[in-house]
Design an enzyme around this catalytic site. Structure first.
Site: not given
Lengths: 225, 225
Positions: A40, A44, A116
């Site tokens: 993640e 991101d 993500e």
């Protein structure tokens, strides 16, 4: 069709390394050594770049400030959760029974994080261009009308959207004092976040004072975010 | 050797489109239609991804939280300005005479922004891998010892570094009150940013209360940043 096949079909992407896919959909409530938090983190940054570049080209004369605002309106928990919902990502997550009972599959934060992580995983094994194709397609389907209108919203609305997305809470406004004769009254209002005052401003109506508070708060947050 | 050639030599990169290089070193004080702000927007996201991925691989068992902290310690005005200084970027910027007289060539913000813009420009014409080679080389030269030590710093130091980098100001601490008998005194301190209180905490010494304030402020900022 098993779930792993199903999700790859929905993403229109076939994983080379199926363990990377499993990692991307493993929530931290599963107490294994591996969950999707590191992916993640990567995903991101991947989405910030992809969406940033997309907007850079799409709005070729807009200022960097406008581009930042536009991106923040697209890469945030709300918007990513909308895309994740469309993909039915919640159904595929590996969760602990406790998190499952707690409604984890419907939580915006869980499904947007997983989205993500999936983009981070695809980036790792196939590079930026593969994620671009997949994510821009999802973005345009879910947000067919990306434009600068959101920038002309009033300050209170903008502030509320940002604080909801970033810290999951809405700002509150409080009257501090009013003064002056009836035809020329002045109001002092404060804006609070999580019960803490973050800005204070005056205006000749409560509404005007609230807008002034929200603008101050936005400028303050702009320096921090 | 002219300046444009010189800077390309220092970067070990030859621009295909020399206008992109010119744009990347044009500060907004030059009142032309084009300056480096849009490229800086792009470059900032490029560096977040490149450094994020670098740390992801280098620290293969660290949590996402540690990776975020590490990246924040590398991709910030201070650290980027250190690299920009090493490249002597300040000498090459296109500035207005006023900004020039104002010491613009030595300003951390100007040279770190220009470095981001240059990386954004290289990304645009040559892609992510080209920037990776150039920037990771610069990063490792300027920060030969990237490790997790910075994470064990005390909270006051960490908070100061973050606020300096993000909003250019240092936190201040104020004694609110002390109470209790001499052998069991309790101190309440507040931490202020730009004169505004952002957190308050108690401890059995002023120093302990300050650390507790800094930790609270860090946790608060973590939710916003």
């Amino acid at each position: 069709m098993d779930k792993l096949k199903q999700i790859q079909k929905l993403l229109k992407y076939e994983f080379k390394n199926i363990n990377l896919l499993k990692e991307a959909i493993t929530h931290k409530s599963i107490k294994s050594s591996i969950n999707n938090e590191r992916l993640e983190f990567l995903g991101d940054a991947v989405l910030d770049l992809i969406v940033g570049e997309y907007l850079y080209h799409k709005f070729s004369t807009q200022s960097e400030g406008d581009l930042s605002k536009l991106r923040a309106s697209l890469v945030n928990e709300d918007s990513l959760a909308k895309i994740a919902k469309e993909l039915k990502l919640g159904e595929f997550l590996y969760l602990s029974p406790a998190e499952e009972n707690n409604g984890g599959r419907d939580k915006q934060s869980l499904i947007s994080d997983a989205l993500e992580a999936l983009m981070g995983a695809i980036y790792l094994e196939s590079g930026l261009d593969s994620v671009k194709v997949i994510f821009i397609d999802l973005l345009e389907k879910n947000f067919p009308d990306i434009n600068l209108n959101s920038l002309t919203k009033d300050y209170k609305t903008t502030l509320q959207e940002i604080t909801q997305a970033q810290i999951g809470t809405a700002p509150k406004y409080e009257l501090i004092s009013s003064s002056g004769p009836d035809h020329k009254k002045s109001f002092e209002m404060a804006v609070l976040l999580n019960g803490k005052e973050i800005a204070r401003a005056t205006g000749n109506s409560k509404k005007a004072a609230e807008q002034a508070c929200a603008l101050k708060a936005l400028e303050m947050l702009k320096n921090i975010i």
